[in-house]
Design an enzyme around this catalytic site. Structure first.
Site, PDB file in Angstrom:
ATOM      1  CD  GLU A  14      20.833  -1.405 -38.750  1.00 31.11           C
ATOM      2  OE1 GLU A  14      19.913  -0.738 -38.227  1.00 31.11           O
ATOM      3  OE2 GLU A  14      20.790  -1.826 -39.912  1.00 31.11           O
ATOM      4  CB  SER A  66       6.333  -7.062 -37.375  1.00 33.79           C
ATOM      5  OG  SER A  66       7.009  -7.589 -36.262  1.00 33.79           O
ATOM      6  CG  ASP A  84      12.683  -0.178 -35.481  1.00 32.90           C
ATOM      7  OD1 ASP A  84      13.686   0.049 -36.179  1.00 32.90           O
ATOM      8  OD2 ASP A  84      12.687  -0.968 -34.531  1.00 32.90           O
TER       9      ASP A  84
HETATM   10  C1  GLA Z   1      16.307  -2.147 -33.742  1.00 33.67           C
HETATM   11  C2  GLA Z   1      15.803  -1.014 -32.880  1.00 33.67           C
HETATM   12  C3  GLA Z   1      16.135   0.337 -33.497  1.00 33.67           C
HETATM   13  C4  GLA Z   1      17.608   0.433 -33.878  1.00 33.67           C
HETATM   14  C5  GLA Z   1      18.041  -0.804 -34.650  1.00 33.67           C
HETATM   15  C6  GLA Z   1      19.514  -0.835 -34.902  1.00 33.67           C
HETATM   16  O1  GLA Z   1      15.613  -2.171 -34.961  1.00 33.67           O
HETATM   17  O2  GLA Z   1      14.400  -1.123 -32.721  1.00 33.67           O
HETATM   18  O3  GLA Z   1      15.755   1.367 -32.612  1.00 33.67           O
HETATM   19  O4  GLA Z   1      18.401   0.637 -32.751  1.00 33.67           O
HETATM   20  O5  GLA Z   1      17.687  -1.999 -33.966  1.00 33.67           O
HETATM   21  O6  GLA Z   1      19.865   0.185 -35.778  1.00 33.67           O
END
Ligand code: GLA
Length: 366
Positions: free
Chosen positions: A21, A104, A149
């Site tokens: 993360e 989403s 994402d």
């Molecule tokens: C959000 C961001 C991702 C990533 C996560 C943390 O989802 O959109 O790009 O940085 O937080 O891992």
């Protein structure tokens, strides 16, 4: 006879990140899965010179090239970065919970990108689709996210997690089948809304960039001697941010090894350490996410952690299938005891990435 495609239906999933993360924008590795919850875009050619986007009761319509505010920007942003100037009618439907940290917005971008690619015969590779969706979000909408994402939503596969390496842009499938060991992965949506255009995410990113500058690297995950690096970072807050990035990068490797060995107890323990690091060093958790993790572990889960950017959103729980009811009741009871609204519970079998589901054409008269 040639067919001109007039209408396409495409869909793309939300995601949860198993581990890794806040590593995407630090040049590290992340391990997401696609969710069974998907966003579907039905995209048809229009002849009124306008782009019209509908979702439930909401409609946005503008002349080609016009810029929307709000939710429609995720759709029009994809068209804009792909240089599409066609009038289109786009109808969105989705069962990816909004604002739940389950991507989403990426599901929306990726469903639209896959759909217009098929409708207009753009022939985009998965890399190009992903890059367009990332640009739509970071450049057009202006959310300073790191690419996890959209990459997850495009590359996800049923039964697999996908190991994304943001150092070199590579992806590798990693079998993820907790059911084979009598386990399952649960998602708990705290229903605490989170937003990446808000300051917390950007501030964490800025801290990491400051640490990388001090250490003379482009991205924090390039650091090999992490112990010396932590000594060199004199600002206490920046040092904690870097410590999360270094320890999380290490955990991703250990988690992949644990999956490989079928060592689910270790995988669960790594998820929980990841949560502690995000809570204490990176400071992106919140009381509701901490409560899910604590209640789930007390009820016998192997591991639990917040997933996604944090500041609300969802947590994931790795648990024996026989304890699912206990975990969910314990989490609900903890929320009720704190006077919080009830969380939502989802199942999370690893599911497929963006795909075209149907296309309709008409013969081209020449
Ligand atoms: C959000 C961001 C991702 C990533 C996560 C943390 O989802 O959109 O790009 O940085 O937080 O891992």
């Amino acid at each position: 006879m040639m067919l001109r495609v007039n209408e396409v239906v495409a869909s793309a999933p939300g995601r949860v990140n198993l581990i890794g993360e806040h590593l995407d924008y630090n040049g590290g590795r992340c391990l997401p899965i696609g969710l069974p919850q998907r966003t579907t875009a039905r995209i048809a050619r229009a002849s009124d010179g306008r782009v019209t986007v509908r979702s439930g009761d909401l409609t946005w319509s503008g002349v080609v090239g016009e810029r929307p505010d709000g939710w429609a920007a995720y759709v029009v942003g994809v068209l804009d970065v792909l240089g599409i100037h066609e009038p289109l009618d786009i109808t969105i439907s989705s069962n990816v919970p909004l604002g739940a940290g389950l991507s989403s917005s990426a599901a929306l971008e990726c469903s639209v990108a896959a759909g217009v690619d098929a409708l207009l015969g753009l022939g985009l590779s998965r890399e190009e689709l992903t890059a367009a969706c990332i640009r739509a979000e970071t450049e057009y909408v202006g959310a300073p996210t790191g690419g996890l994402d959209q990459t997850a939503s495009v590359y996800a596969e049923a039964g697999q997690a996908v190991l994304l390496d943001f150092a070199d842009g590579s992806h590798a499938q990693v079998a993820f089948d907790p059911e084979s060991a009598g386990l399952t992965l649960l998602v708990v949506d705290t229903r605490v809304a989170h937003e990446h255009v808000d300051g917390g995410y950007a501030a964490r990113r800025a801290d990491c960039e400051a640490a990388a500058r001090t250490l003379g690297v482009g991205h924090l995950c390039e650091v090999t001697d992490t112990a010396s690096a932590l000594t060199a970072l004199t600002d206490e807050r920046i040092r904690r941010r870097a410590r999360h990035v270094f320890s999380e990068q290490q955990r991703v490797g250990e988690f992949v090894t644990a999956l490989d060995l079928g060592d689910w107890a270790e995988a669960g323990a790594l998820m929980t350490s990841s949560h502690e690091s995000l809570r204490d060093d990176f400071e992106v958790s919140c009381p509701e996410l901490d409560a899910v993790v604590e209640a789930a572990l007390e009820a016998g889960a192997l591991g639990a952690r917040m997933t996604g950017g944090g500041f609300g959103g969802s947590a994931i729980v790795l648990v024996d299938v026989t304890l699912v009811g206990d975990v969910r009741s314990a989490v609900d009871a903890a929320f009720a005891a704190n006077g919080w609204g009830a969380p939502a519970h989802l199942d999370a079998p690893p599911s497929a990435g963006a795909a075209v589901e149907a296309a309709q054409g008409a013969p081209v008269v020449t």
